[in-house]
Design a protein around this motif. Structure first.
Motif, short mmCIF file in Angstrom:
data_model
loop_
_atom_site.label_atom_id
_atom_site.label_comp_id
_atom_site.label_asym_id
_atom_site.label_seq_id
_atom_site.Cartn_x
_atom_site.Cartn_y
_atom_site.Cartn_z
N ASP A 220 -0.43 5.55 -4.80
CA ASP A 220 0.88 6.12 -5.09
C ASP A 220 1.84 5.07 -5.64
OD1 ASP A 220 2.79 8.28 -5.06
OD2 ASP A 220 3.73 7.27 -3.35
N GLY A 221 1.65 3.80 -5.28
CA GLY A 221 2.51 2.74 -5.77
C GLY A 221 1.92 1.39 -5.44
N SER A 222 2.29 0.36 -6.21
CA SER A 222 1.77 -0.98 -5.97
C SER A 222 2.75 -2.00 -6.54
CB SER A 222 0.39 -1.16 -6.61
OG SER A 222 0.48 -1.10 -8.02
N HIS A 223 2.60 -3.22 -6.09
CA HIS A 223 3.40 -4.33 -6.60
C HIS A 223 2.56 -5.59 -6.53
CE1 HIS A 223 7.38 -6.85 -6.39
NE2 HIS A 223 6.76 -6.94 -7.56
N TYR A 224 2.44 -6.26 -7.67
CA TYR A 224 1.61 -7.46 -7.77
C TYR A 224 2.40 -8.56 -8.46
CZ TYR A 224 -2.28 -10.54 -9.04
OH TYR A 224 -3.10 -11.62 -9.19
N ASP A 259 0.75 -5.61 -2.87
CA ASP A 259 0.90 -4.44 -2.00
C ASP A 259 0.41 -3.19 -2.71
OD1 ASP A 259 2.10 -6.08 -0.11
OD2 ASP A 259 4.13 -5.67 -0.86
N GLN A 260 -0.28 -2.33 -1.94
CA GLN A 260 -0.71 -1.02 -2.41
C GLN A 260 -0.40 0.01 -1.33
OE1 GLN A 260 -4.76 -0.97 -4.21
NE2 GLN A 260 -4.79 -3.16 -3.75
N ASN A 277 -1.56 1.77 3.67
CA ASN A 277 -0.86 0.61 3.12
C ASN A 277 -1.80 -0.59 3.17
OD1 ASN A 277 2.28 1.21 2.72
ND2 ASN A 277 1.58 2.32 4.55
N ARG A 278 -1.86 -1.32 2.08
CA ARG A 278 -2.70 -2.52 2.01
C ARG A 278 -1.86 -3.66 1.44
NH1 ARG A 278 -6.47 -0.56 -0.59
NH2 ARG A 278 -8.08 -0.32 1.02
N SER A 279 -1.89 -4.81 2.10
CA SER A 279 -1.17 -5.99 1.64
C SER A 279 -2.12 -7.18 1.66
CB SER A 279 0.05 -6.27 2.53
OG SER A 279 0.71 -7.46 2.12
N ASN A 280 -2.18 -7.94 0.57
CA ASN A 280 -3.12 -9.05 0.48
C ASN A 280 -2.51 -10.24 -0.27
OD1 ASN A 280 -6.46 -9.56 -0.91
ND2 ASN A 280 -5.43 -10.63 0.72
N PRO A 281 -1.42 -10.85 0.24
CA PRO A 281 -0.89 -12.06 -0.40
C PRO A 281 -1.83 -13.23 -0.14
CG PRO A 281 0.29 -11.63 1.62
CD PRO A 281 -0.62 -10.44 1.40
N ASN A 282 -1.84 -14.20 -1.04
CA ASN A 282 -2.70 -15.37 -0.88
C ASN A 282 -2.19 -16.51 -1.74
OD1 ASN A 282 -4.36 -15.27 -3.61
ND2 ASN A 282 -4.35 -13.19 -2.78
N ARG A 283 -2.66 -17.69 -1.46
CA ARG A 283 -2.33 -18.84 -2.30
C ARG A 283 -3.41 -19.90 -2.12
NH1 ARG A 283 1.07 -19.92 2.07
NH2 ARG A 283 0.78 -22.01 2.96
#
Length: 698
Positions: A220-224, A259-260, A277-283
């Motif tokens: 439905d929505g995402s942000h990358y 985020d998805q 809801n799925r969140s997967n930040p990384n560095r």
């Protein structure tokens, strides 16, 4: 050269006229001469290579090295429209070198293409500076004794969110030393990335009865957001008999937001729609060193030693939750190391024979810690040592290359050790009766080694019904490859490469879906099962018209896939790539089309199909500036980039990848180069260096 030819023709005409007047003094007799046209050979084949001379139009229209290869439309290679990767027509790796020194994709971005003299395509070159690469593009660039230059590049995409790539490359040369510096800033920020997933699970209920559940995630929505900042420095010493190069690089890569969110439904089940809801930040931060030491020794000996070392520290945070199930938290912290040394000793014997001794060795080391709902502390390593003997015969029409050796590898996954020793063979025969025709045959027997993530024993949870793990006892698989090729270049206006390939993996590693938790869930794992066969037939042709102003390229390919063992299926797709380029003074116009890519994966029961890629490009260039505007995928609707179908007895999945690669976009790219000093050495640009391979399971 052209002035000398004209002068010679003029002198010959004058001499004939004078002789006529001397023999017949009372009258002047004239004799017409046929027009003399001297045309340089812009492309030719030989037993060792195929050589192309890029035209001034092609060089001026190109913004970097890969772009030059695309403008030249070399029939033996193909270039991905999405990631700019250069392969042969069978999809095999092609190593890119500039003046016999290895170059990365980012390094080539700084190349000033007007300085390119010629481009060579080589198969199994025995020159030790190519480090045993099987297929090579070697770009020969004019070198200068003193000076430097700086090149600025900016690449911006519109209509797909924020997408910006900017870099500065600077080179300075003094006598035998050259220093390169590369700094980049790459940033992305968009709201259209993720997946729509429909999974069909064969499960057991609490009473042990079989039932089938359809679980659907709809995005439905995402942000990358992603930020990447590479910095690389390189120093090169080059003389007639010695080449020494040392490169060090650092790269910071962070994904602060990934985020998805969307709707989740079950069938059979409640008609109420749930959410996920799925969140997967990384560095990660990576350091890299790469060296190259080449020495030409007395008595026709030469030696090349290439050490490499990579280090990467990563932090990966995954959180997945639904409106009906507990939250899944998986955090990974990793230190990954990789080192490798390649050494080759060659001996030239007479005019036709060359012998080679090669030794390779290295190790991949991972220290990985998971925390969250599952805690693991993993220690992995995968070491190898290989030795080979090679021989080359090179005559006026025939070139034969053969090598054979032994490869030893050992993987240690938390104390579970697997060791494998096997022979490998390469054979390449090339017959070129003249500069217009070449036939080639290639045979390989080698090994396919699974990655560390495929052998990890950790059990991690993806969702409420799906888990994932690896197999520490997974075995290597043997690989047999056979290729036939024919190149025909009757003149400067036409070139054709016809190819056929056969590739097979025996007892290969296969992704499987098995019951877990008494059949109430599914677990993804790997095991050795069956064979994978792949064949291809096709050709690539390049035709220049209107004196080189119009250039046409086309490459159709028919592929054949066959899987045996657990998953017995076949797939036979047809794909085509076409390109047309027109040059008008300082302007150039290009149309490009690539049909949807279709393939069956080697190690999973999946059929992959992406969308077509098409574009129209208008550009303008002079000696310093190159500005280009491209409109891509203007006929494509929506954000779908690929469809992946997975079929197995216990699990079937229909996955729609959402992304920007196939969406309509406007791209503007500009380069500006300015030089300083009396003479400038341009080429061999340095670029972003990569870190060690990660073992984090995704």
């Amino acid at each position: 050269m052209q002035n000398r030819i004209i002068t010679s023709i003029f002198c010959a005409t004058l001499t004939i006229a004078v002789m006529a007047q001397t023999e017949v003094p009372d009258s002047i007799k004239t004799q017409g001469l046929d027009e003399v046209v001297v045309e340089a050979q812009m492309q030719r084949t030989s037993p060792t290579s195929t050589t192309f001379i890029p035209t001034v139009k092609q060089k001026n229209a190109s913004q970097n090295a890969v772009d030059l290869l695309r403008q030249m439309a070399i029939p033996q290679i193909k270039i991905s429209s999405v990631n700019e990767v250069v392969t042969d027509n069978a999809g095999g790796e092609v190593a890119i070198f500039i003046n016999f020194l290895e170059a990365s994709k980012e390094e080539m971005e700084g190349l000033r293409t007007p300085d390119v003299k010629k481009v060579e395509y080589l198969e199994f070159p025995t020159d030790p500076r190519f480090r045993g690469a099987q297929r090579v593009i070697n770009i020969i660039v004019q070198e200068y004794a003193y000076g430097g230059y700086t090149k600025l590049t900016t690449n911006e995409n519109f209509l797909v969110g924020f997408s910006s790539r900017n870099n500065i490359f600077s080179k300075f040369s003094y006598k035998k030393m050259t220093y390169d510096l590369y700094v980049g800033a790459n940033n992305w920020n968009n709201h259209n990335i993720g997946n729509n997933v429909k999974g069909i699970y064969s499960l057991k209920d609490a009473d042990g009865k079989d039932y089938q559940l359809t679980r659907t995630e709809t995005l439905d929505g995402s942000h990358y957001k992603q930020n990447q900042y590479p910095l690389t420095f390189r120093a090169t010493y080059s003389s007639e008999k010695i080449q020494i190069r040392n490169t060090v690089g650092f790269t910071h890569l962070s994904v602060p937001v990934y985020d998805q969110r969307g709707n989740l439904s079950y069938h059979p089940g409640s008609e109420q729609n749930y959410t996920f809801n799925r969140s997967n930040p990384n560095r990660n931060n990576s350091l890299a060193y790469q060296g190259s030491f080449f020495f030409s020794l007395p008595n026709q000996f030469s030696i090349d030693i290439s050490p490499r070392f990579n280090y990467m520290h990563s932090n990966d945070y995954l959180t997945y939750s639904t409106s009906t199930t507990p939250e899944i938290v998986r955090n990974a912290r990793e230190n990954a190391y990789n080192y490798r040394v390649d050494a080759y000793l060659q001996k030239r014997i007479g005019q036709k024979h060359t012998a080679m001794l090669g030794v390779n060795g290295g190790d991949n080391i991972n220290r990985l810690r998971y925390s969250g709902i599952n805690s693991y502390n993993d220690r992995f390593h995968n070491a190898f040592v290989a030795g080979l003997l090679g021989y080359q015969l090179a005559s006026r029409e025939v070139r034969l290359y053969a090598d054979a050796g032994v490869y030893w590898s050992q993987s240690d996954i938390n104390g579970v050790v697997y060791t494998d020793t096997y022979p490998f063979v390469h054979l390449n025969l090339r017959y070129s009766p003249n500069s217009k025709n070449a036939f080639s045959v290639f045979l390989q027997y080698a090994n396919a080694t699974p990655g560390i993530s495929q052998k990890s024993p950790d059990v991690l949870q993806d969702n409420e019904y799906m888990f994932v793990t690896g197999n520490p006892l997974l075995e290597n698989s043997r690989n047999l490859m056979f290729n036939l090729g024919y190149t025909w270049m009757p003149n400067n206006t036409f070139g054709l490469n016809a190819f056929s390939n056969f590739n097979s993996f025996f007892n290969r590693q296969m992704l499987t879906y098995e019951p877990y938790n008494n059949g109430m869930a599914i677990i993804k794992n790997y095991r050795n099962s069956g064979n994978f066969l792949n064949g291809e037939l096709g050709f690539a042709a390049n035709w220049k018209l209107l004196g080189g102003k119009l250039q046409l390229y086309a490459s159709p390919k028919q592929s054949f896939y066959k899987s045996t063992g657990i998953y017995n299926k076949s797939y036979n797709p047809l794909t085509i790539t076409a390109q047309a380029t027109y040059y008008l003074n300082s302007f150039y116009f290009q149309a490009y089309y690539q049909s949807p890519g279709k393939q069956m994966f080697t190690s999973s029961p999946q059929i992959y199909k992406d969308r077509n890629f098409h574009s129209l490009t208008v550009g303008w260039a002079n000696s310093d500036w190159n500005v280009r505007v491209m409109a891509a995928n203007f006929f494509n609707k929506g954000w779908n980039s690929a469809d992946i179908v997975t079929e197995s007895p216990l699990y079937t999945e229909y996955r729609e990848n959402i992304g920007t690669s196939s969406h309509f976009r406007i791209n503007i790219t500009a380069t500006y180069t300015f030089g300083y000093g009396k003479k400038v050495q341009r080429g061999n640009e340095v670029g972003e260096q990569s870190g060690a391979n990660s073992a984090i399971i995704k």
